[in-house]
Motif scaffolding. Structure first.
Motif, PDB file in Angstrom:
ATOM      1  N   ARG A 179       0.825  -1.213   0.000  1.00  0.00           N
ATOM      2  CA  ARG A 179       0.000   0.000   0.000  1.00  0.00           C
ATOM      3  C   ARG A 179       0.857   1.260   0.000  1.00  0.00           C
ATOM      4  O   ARG A 179       0.359   2.351  -0.213  1.00  0.00           O
ATOM      5  N   ARG A 180       2.141   1.099   0.274  1.00  0.00           N
ATOM      6  CA  ARG A 180       3.061   2.229   0.410  1.00  0.00           C
ATOM      7  C   ARG A 180       2.489   3.280   1.356  1.00  0.00           C
ATOM      8  O   ARG A 180       2.513   4.476   1.080  1.00  0.00           O
ATOM      9  N   GLU A 181       1.985   2.794   2.470  1.00  0.00           N
ATOM     10  CA  GLU A 181       1.454   3.721   3.474  1.00  0.00           C
ATOM     11  C   GLU A 181       2.583   4.153   4.385  1.00  0.00           C
ATOM     12  O   GLU A 181       3.183   3.344   5.072  1.00  0.00           O
ATOM     13  N   ARG A 182       2.914   5.410   4.354  1.00  0.00           N
ATOM     14  CA  ARG A 182       3.926   5.919   5.264  1.00  0.00           C
ATOM     15  C   ARG A 182       3.257   6.972   6.124  1.00  0.00           C
ATOM     16  O   ARG A 182       2.900   8.036   5.635  1.00  0.00           O
TER      17      ARG A 182
ATOM     18  N   MET B 249      -5.223 -12.589   2.653  1.00  0.00           N
ATOM     19  CA  MET B 249      -6.381 -12.449   3.536  1.00  0.00           C
ATOM     20  C   MET B 249      -6.642 -10.983   3.867  1.00  0.00           C
ATOM     21  O   MET B 249      -7.790 -10.536   3.865  1.00  0.00           O
ATOM     22  N   ASN B 250      -5.574 -10.223   4.153  1.00  0.00           N
ATOM     23  CA  ASN B 250      -5.747  -8.795   4.433  1.00  0.00           C
ATOM     24  C   ASN B 250      -6.389  -8.078   3.257  1.00  0.00           C
ATOM     25  O   ASN B 250      -7.255  -7.230   3.410  1.00  0.00           O
ATOM     26  N   MET B 251      -5.947  -8.440   2.047  1.00  0.00           N
ATOM     27  CA  MET B 251      -6.470  -7.776   0.857  1.00  0.00           C
ATOM     28  C   MET B 251      -7.952  -8.052   0.663  1.00  0.00           C
ATOM     29  O   MET B 251      -8.693  -7.191   0.208  1.00  0.00           O
ATOM     30  N   LEU B 252      -8.361  -9.287   0.963  1.00  0.00           N
ATOM     31  CA  LEU B 252      -9.747  -9.668   0.698  1.00  0.00           C
ATOM     32  C   LEU B 252     -10.627  -9.538   1.932  1.00  0.00           C
ATOM     33  O   LEU B 252     -11.744 -10.064   1.959  1.00  0.00           O
TER      34      LEU B 252
ATOM     35  N   ILE C 171     -18.423 -11.354 -12.382  1.00  0.00           N
ATOM     36  CA  ILE C 171     -17.833 -12.258 -11.397  1.00  0.00           C
ATOM     37  C   ILE C 171     -16.688 -11.551 -10.697  1.00  0.00           C
ATOM     38  O   ILE C 171     -15.834 -10.931 -11.325  1.00  0.00           O
ATOM     39  N   ASN C 172     -16.708 -11.612  -9.348  1.00  0.00           N
ATOM     40  CA  ASN C 172     -15.648 -11.015  -8.558  1.00  0.00           C
ATOM     41  C   ASN C 172     -14.558 -12.063  -8.386  1.00  0.00           C
ATOM     42  O   ASN C 172     -14.568 -12.854  -7.459  1.00  0.00           O
ATOM     43  N   TRP C 173     -13.591 -12.082  -9.324  1.00  0.00           N
ATOM     44  CA  TRP C 173     -12.624 -13.179  -9.365  1.00  0.00           C
ATOM     45  C   TRP C 173     -11.818 -13.382  -8.091  1.00  0.00           C
ATOM     46  O   TRP C 173     -11.729 -14.526  -7.619  1.00  0.00           O
ATOM     47  N   PRO C 174     -11.219 -12.320  -7.521  1.00  0.00           N
ATOM     48  CA  PRO C 174     -10.410 -12.581  -6.313  1.00  0.00           C
ATOM     49  C   PRO C 174     -11.212 -13.242  -5.198  1.00  0.00           C
ATOM     50  O   PRO C 174     -10.775 -14.221  -4.597  1.00  0.00           O
ATOM     51  N   GLU C 175     -12.426 -12.704  -4.955  1.00  0.00           N
ATOM     52  CA  GLU C 175     -13.259 -13.272  -3.888  1.00  0.00           C
ATOM     53  C   GLU C 175     -13.649 -14.711  -4.210  1.00  0.00           C
ATOM     54  O   GLU C 175     -13.635 -15.595  -3.358  1.00  0.00           O
ATOM     55  N   LEU C 176     -13.983 -14.939  -5.470  1.00  0.00           N
ATOM     56  CA  LEU C 176     -14.428 -16.268  -5.877  1.00  0.00           C
ATOM     57  C   LEU C 176     -13.292 -17.277  -5.724  1.00  0.00           C
ATOM     58  O   LEU C 176     -13.476 -18.379  -5.199  1.00  0.00           O
TER      59      LEU C 176
ATOM     60  N   PRO D  96     -10.972  -1.490  -5.157  1.00  0.00           N
ATOM     61  CA  PRO D  96      -9.702  -1.462  -5.906  1.00  0.00           C
ATOM     62  C   PRO D  96      -8.703  -2.349  -5.176  1.00  0.00           C
ATOM     63  O   PRO D  96      -8.727  -2.478  -3.953  1.00  0.00           O
ATOM     64  N   PHE D  97      -7.850  -2.969  -5.922  1.00  0.00           N
ATOM     65  CA  PHE D  97      -7.048  -4.053  -5.407  1.00  0.00           C
ATOM     66  C   PHE D  97      -5.583  -3.739  -5.627  1.00  0.00           C
ATOM     67  O   PHE D  97      -4.994  -4.148  -6.619  1.00  0.00           O
ATOM     68  N   PRO D  98      -4.966  -2.961  -4.725  1.00  0.00           N
ATOM     69  CA  PRO D  98      -3.582  -2.581  -4.981  1.00  0.00           C
ATOM     70  C   PRO D  98      -2.665  -3.788  -4.823  1.00  0.00           C
ATOM     71  O   PRO D  98      -2.800  -4.544  -3.872  1.00  0.00           O
TER      72      PRO D  98
END
Lengths: 510, 147
Positions: free
Chosen positions: A223-226, A426-429, B5-10, B69-71
């Motif tokens: 995330r480049r959170e600083r 997991m954090n991302m989703l 379809i929400n691929w990452p979640e799926l 958004p999915f960084p």
């Protein structure tokens, strides 16, 4: 009790215990002050150290990190409007406005005193209720234990933010991770895939550091959170509260302490929830609620008192029943289990030195924290300017050597990395990581109690509803489950309604 | 309303189901026993079934999940992985100080302006402190170097 407490003090005042108590609270304040580094990460990283320490000393240190972080976390909230750890998020609401009004010093002083007040109240509650609860728990058998742990797991996975379904799935994933290794009853190896390193199963340290250490580092880097640093000079004179501030201190601090103690002792609801509830209560109780959000002293005192109280009170179920309410408590339980000590109703009787020594160390630690956070506050403010590019390689090194040192084995470092990558995804989703660890630690215990209860009842599942306490606990779990499903559904309906409304607006404007 | 379809979640939901299926398959090779006297395979199979159930629920939920958004970038992932794997492989044969140096320098690549000299310097300082704390202080059995 006074006698036992004195014995506890004599244990906690030994040179070793005193030193590691001090290390614990200092590290706790450190990670509390620094945004992006939480108590859970720090405790996971220092967990391997406890292998080398006496169990009491190790526990004193890990516990010190947990409550030390509650003191430190308000600093960044007040000065930067960024919570140092999640539990100080509420403190931003009124702490940052106070700093903008030039009252940062007062805010820092008041939050430290409030944390101390909350801590003191909750330690008293801990001394009174833990022995009492253990007495009650002596009549428990495996059915009750299974029910209590089941309730704990349900609470931990459904009370968090986000989807309860994800929380529950992650608890079960944790249970699954506890499977590899040697089956306790038959001695048979299962799910080891031919790796002799897997005979003891996954290492707690590797999972904890992967999920909470490596994954946090990766998430921050991606995330480049600083956090932008705004170091300020705080003079002691500017910390002195006015008479009006004092008059707004006592009742909010007391209410925060009571709310925090109750919420902390319940399974699944940790310090964050305690701060939310106590802030809401203060707003309700205030004569003029409009002052909140603009720098109301009550708005920082009550949550800070509540979060420290809830942290101390979280030890009540852990030490009396052996049922941890959240991931931090689960790690502390794991640290004890490494030394072959399994907390339960006999814990206080069998390990009086450990229990009362820990309680005594809470007193010592809270006083040390008051010193660390009031006269030495300038030091911590300067620390906010340590750049992340120095911090994360150091953390990574500590993780590597920590995991390696447990068994002198590079295999575990690789396992840690794997869990770090899983944790990052997991954090991302928005899959919560804490329930995984809770499931992992409670997994073997819950399996054992489940098997034993069914052995007693000869395979009749009715044993869990025939015994009143077990039935009551399971009913609570069922209610909690139903409530969270209902909440999730109604939240989704609201969101969909909003999105549809927004969609129509957009089409109309086109 | 068309729904993408929400691929990452799926995919996340499906991989939980795959893990569940794997546990059921592998677990059923062990003896299951009965509810009265459970064998070593009972729990893995039960947990596997639960995972499959949750996976199904999550697949349905993924259809409703908010799209965010999915960084993502590979650089930190690769650098951190390389750094930890290096330590895992090098700690025993090369010793603590070279391994630490490697961890810190490789990790430093993760963050955009990579300054090799500064990273190496930081690595040396951390390695020296690490040697003092962990080997001399806590007596972890690791040699500082390979000799």
């Amino acid at each position: 009790m006074l006698d036992s407490l004195l014995q506890g003090f004599s244990a906690a005042l030994s040179l070793d215990a005193l030193m590691f108590c001090f290390i614990g609270v200092t590290v706790g304040t450190f990670v509390g002050v620094l945004p992006g580094l939480g108590a859970l990460t720090a405790i996971s990283m220092l967990l391997p150290l406890t292998y080398y320490l006496d169990p009491m000393v190790g526990l004193i240190m890990l516990a010190g990190i947990f409550y030390g972080a509650q003191y430190g976390s308000s600093t960044a909230a007040i000065l930067l409007n960024i919570p140092g750890t999640a539990t100080a998020a509420i403190t931003c609401l009124d702490g940052y406005p106070m700093a903008r009004n030039g009252r940062a010093g007062v805010a820092l002083f008041m939050t430290s005193i409030a944390s101390f007040a909350g801590g003191v109240f909750a330690i008293c509650a801990l001394m009174l209720f833990t022995p009492a609860l253990s007495q009650l728990a002596l009549s428990f058998n495996s059915a009750e234990y299974f029910a209590a742990m089941f309730l704990g797991l349900i609470a931990a996975s459904t009370l968090g933010v986000g989807s309860p379904l994800k929380g529950l799935a992650m608890v079960v994933l944790g249970l699954a991770l506890a499977i590899p290794g040697t089956d306790i009853n038959s001695g048979q190896m299962r799910f080891t895939f031919g790796y002799f390193e897997m005979a003891e199963g996954f290492q707690l340290v590797a999972i904890a550091m992967g999920l909470f250490g490596v994954s946090e580092i990766l998430t921050m880097l991606i995330r480049r959170e600083r956090p932008k640093v705004l170091a300020k000079h705080i003079t002691y004179r500017s910390m002195l509260p006015t008479r009006d501030d004092w008059s707004r201190f006592s009742w909010p601090a007391a209410r925060g302490a009571v709310i925090g103690s109750i919420i902390g002792a319940l399974p699944g609801s940790g310090p964050s929830m305690a701060t939310f509830v106590s802030y809401a209560v203060e707003r309700r109780a205030a004569k003029d609620p409009s002052r909140f959000g603009k720098g109301a002293v009550e708005g920082i005192v009550a949550p800070e008192s509540a979060n420290n109280a809830s942290v101390q009170a979280a030890f009540i179920p852990t030490l009396s029943l052996g049922v941890p309410g959240d991931a931090v408590m689960a790690i502390l339980l794991g640290a004890l289990m490494i030394h072959g000590i399994i907390p339960g109703p006999e814990f206080i009787d069998q390990q009086p030195r450990l229990f009362w020594g820990l309680v005594a160390s809470f007193w010592i630690g809270n006083i040390a924290l008051l010193v660390l956070n009031v006269p030495l506050i300038g030091l911590w403010i300067r620390l906010l300017s340590v750049p992340y590019r120095i911090l994360y390689p150091t953390m990574l090194f500590l993780i590597c050597i920590g995991v390696y040192s447990v068994r002198g084995n590079g295999f575990d470092v690789g396992v840690t990395l794997a869990f770090g990558l899983i944790g990052m995804v997991m954090n991302m989703l928005n899959y919560p990581t804490a329930p995984v660890l809770l499931g992992f630690i409670l997994g073997p215990l819950i399996e054992e109690h489940f098997k034993r209860a069914l052995l007693v009842s000869r395979g009749d599942l009715a044993i869990f509803v025939e015994r009143p306490i077990s039935a009551g606990l399971l009913t609570c779990a069922a209610l909690m489950l139903a409530l969270s499903i209902w909440q999730a559904l109604s939240a989704r309906r609201k969101r969909l309604a909003r999105e549809t409304a927004a969609g129509t607006e957009r089409t109309e404007s086109n | 309303m068309s729904r993408q379809i929400n691929w990452p979640e799926l995919l996340a939901a499906l991989s939980i189901g795959a893990l569940g299926a794997f546990m059921v398959l592998k677990g059923s090779e062990l003896s299951l026993g009965s509810l009265k006297r459970m064998g070593p395979g009972y729990m893995p199979v039960a947990i596997g079934v639960a995972l499959i159930g949750f996976s199904a629920g999550l697949v349905i939920e993924s259809g409703f999940a908010a799209r965010r958004p999915f960084p993502f970038s590979w650089r930190p992932v690769l650098a951190v992985s390389a750094s930890m794997l290096f330590f895992a492989a090098a700690a025993r044969p090369l010793g603590l100080i070279p391994a630490t140096l490697g961890v810190v320098v490789l990790a430093a690549i993760a963050d955009a302006p990579f300054r090799p000299l500064r990273a190496a310097l930081a690595g040396l300082v951390i390695a020296a402190l690490g040697y003092l704390i962990f080997v001399l202080g806590l007596r972890i059995s690791l040699n500082p170097f390979w000799w």
